[in-house]
Scaffold this motif. Structure first.
Motif, PDB file in Angstrom:
ATOM      1  N   ALA A 161      94.248  20.229  40.241  1.00  0.00           N
ATOM      2  CA  ALA A 161      95.156  18.910  40.301  1.00  0.00           C
ATOM      3  C   ALA A 161      96.433  19.269  41.407  1.00  0.00           C
ATOM      4  O   ALA A 161      97.059  18.603  41.830  1.00  0.00           O
ATOM      5  CB  ALA A 161      95.347  18.100  39.314  1.00  0.00           C
ATOM      6  N   CYS A 162      96.898  20.298  41.139  1.00  0.00           N
ATOM      7  CA  CYS A 162      98.357  20.898  41.562  1.00  0.00           C
ATOM      8  C   CYS A 162      98.041  21.379  43.113  1.00  0.00           C
ATOM      9  O   CYS A 162      98.865  21.417  43.853  1.00  0.00           O
ATOM     10  CB  CYS A 162      98.855  21.726  40.832  1.00  0.00           C
ATOM     11  SG  CYS A 162      99.378  21.288  39.219  1.00  0.00           S
ATOM     12  N   SER A 163      96.669  21.870  43.195  1.00  0.00           N
ATOM     13  CA  SER A 163      96.427  22.282  44.683  1.00  0.00           C
ATOM     14  C   SER A 163      96.062  21.324  45.682  1.00  0.00           C
ATOM     15  O   SER A 163      95.375  20.524  45.541  1.00  0.00           O
ATOM     16  CB  SER A 163      95.384  23.292  44.505  1.00  0.00           C
ATOM     17  OG  SER A 163      94.858  23.730  45.843  1.00  0.00           O
ATOM     18  N   PRO A 164      96.459  21.321  46.996  1.00  0.00           N
ATOM     19  CA  PRO A 164      96.220  20.395  47.881  1.00  0.00           C
ATOM     20  C   PRO A 164      94.711  20.505  48.298  1.00  0.00           C
ATOM     21  O   PRO A 164      94.105  19.418  48.435  1.00  0.00           O
ATOM     22  CB  PRO A 164      96.903  20.842  49.366  1.00  0.00           C
ATOM     23  CG  PRO A 164      98.166  21.638  48.813  1.00  0.00           C
ATOM     24  CD  PRO A 164      97.748  22.334  47.266  1.00  0.00           C
ATOM     25  N   LEU A 165      93.896  21.468  48.213  1.00  0.00           N
ATOM     26  CA  LEU A 165      92.711  21.574  48.218  1.00  0.00           C
ATOM     27  C   LEU A 165      91.998  21.018  46.983  1.00  0.00           C
ATOM     28  O   LEU A 165      90.592  20.761  47.048  1.00  0.00           O
ATOM     29  CB  LEU A 165      92.149  23.138  48.462  1.00  0.00           C
ATOM     30  CG  LEU A 165      92.625  23.694  49.679  1.00  0.00           C
ATOM     31  CD1 LEU A 165      92.289  25.153  49.733  1.00  0.00           C
ATOM     32  CD2 LEU A 165      92.663  22.847  50.871  1.00  0.00           C
ATOM     33  N   ARG A 166      92.476  20.726  45.895  1.00  0.00           N
ATOM     34  CA  ARG A 166      91.894  20.110  44.654  1.00  0.00           C
ATOM     35  C   ARG A 166      90.921  20.904  44.205  1.00  0.00           C
ATOM     36  O   ARG A 166      89.836  20.459  43.689  1.00  0.00           O
ATOM     37  CB  ARG A 166      91.860  18.809  44.785  1.00  0.00           C
ATOM     38  CG  ARG A 166      92.750  17.724  45.356  1.00  0.00           C
ATOM     39  CD  ARG A 166      93.428  17.581  44.201  1.00  0.00           C
ATOM     40  NE  ARG A 166      94.611  16.592  44.164  1.00  0.00           N
ATOM     41  CZ  ARG A 166      95.847  16.784  44.668  1.00  0.00           C
ATOM     42  NH1 ARG A 166      96.469  17.758  44.865  1.00  0.00           N
ATOM     43  NH2 ARG A 166      96.729  15.508  44.826  1.00  0.00           N
ATOM     44  N   GLY A 167      90.819  22.339  44.257  1.00  0.00           N
ATOM     45  CA  GLY A 167      89.632  23.221  43.746  1.00  0.00           C
ATOM     46  C   GLY A 167      88.273  23.276  44.404  1.00  0.00           C
ATOM     47  O   GLY A 167      87.388  24.041  44.033  1.00  0.00           O
TER      48      GLY A 167
END
Length: 255
Positions: free
Chosen positions: A201-207
């Motif tokens: 949830a902290c990554s712009p790519l969202r996993g």
């Protein structure tokens, strides 16, 4: 008005936009994600028999949009645009049950004092959704004159949807996607949701870089958190403009 409908109106896309409704609901059997994708695929193709198709989904609805894209690609159709609106692809199963998760999402939507919030939080996951909502109404978290029947049905559907989502294995697809991610963190009051927050949830790519090439994901920041990016008109207008821009790029093949 429903924020999703407001988003469509603010986009002024210049082409028809269709909202896909809940699948048929039964207490005995709820469709799997693949079954839902197949049902919605039929509904889509009744209106538009051939591609290219453009799909979008918000939150967990984005994963269903991806499953629909999978179904269309399996049928040798073209999916020219896929918008994921703040859609997290978790790398690990949640320790929170679907019932508790849905009850806590409901809790987060309430504007109640800490005492009533903590009382309902202790009940989450330990009672049916009907008893949970009845208790919320009894302590004044829900207006006493509100008929809970539709709320109970909606949340029961959400629980079944979450169970279907938990069992869906997200495949890698030969597709590009736009990830319109909220650039502010969502702050949870519920303790279990704070403790089980996804690192994705902290990554712009969202996993999604676990199933798609990072080059195939176009990350676009949107002001607000997961809720306010849709519910606050100014943020929603930014999202509408960004969606229109992305649609134009997909139509021309521009980056």
């Amino acid at each position: 008005m429903n924020p999703s409908l407001s988003l469509v109106q603010e986009m002024d896309a210049g082409c028809p936009v269709y909202a896909l409704t809940w699948p048929p609901f039964s207490e005995v059997q709820f469709p799997t994600f693949k079954e839902m994708a197949s049902q919605l695929n039929l509904a889509i193709r009744e209106i538009q028999p051939r591609g290219p198709y453009r799909l979008a989904g918000y939150s967990s609805g984005g994963i269903l949009a991806y499953a629909i894209a999978q179904r269309l690609l399996d049928q040798d159709e073209t999916v020219s645009f896929l918008a994921l609106i703040d859609v997290v692809l978790s790398s690990h199963p949640s320790s929170v049950s679907p019932t508790q998760m849905v009850q806590e999402v409901f809790l987060e939507s309430l504007k109640v004092d800490d005492e009533r919030f903590e009382l309902l939080e202790r009940l989450s996951g330990r009672s049916s959704i009907s008893k949970f909502l009845e208790k919320a109404q009894k302590i004044g978290a829900i207006p006493l004159d509100r008929n809970l029947h539709n709320d109970i049905l909606t949340y029961e559907r959400a629980i079944q949807f979450q169970r279907a989502l938990d069992s869906y294995q997200v495949p890698s697809l030969p597709i590009e996607a736009y990830q319109f991610y909220a650039n502010e963190p969502l702050r949870h009051r519920a303790r279990s949701r704070q403790n089980s927050a996804d690192p994705e949830a902290c990554s712009p790519l969202r996993g999604w870089d676990r199933v798609l090439s990072a080059k195939a994901i176009h990350a676009v920041p949107i002001p607000g958190d997961h809720i306010t990016m849709m519910n606050v008109p100014a943020n929603r207008q930014v999202l509408a403009r960004c969606l229109l821009t992305a649609l134009g790029q997909s139509a021309t093949g521009a980056e």
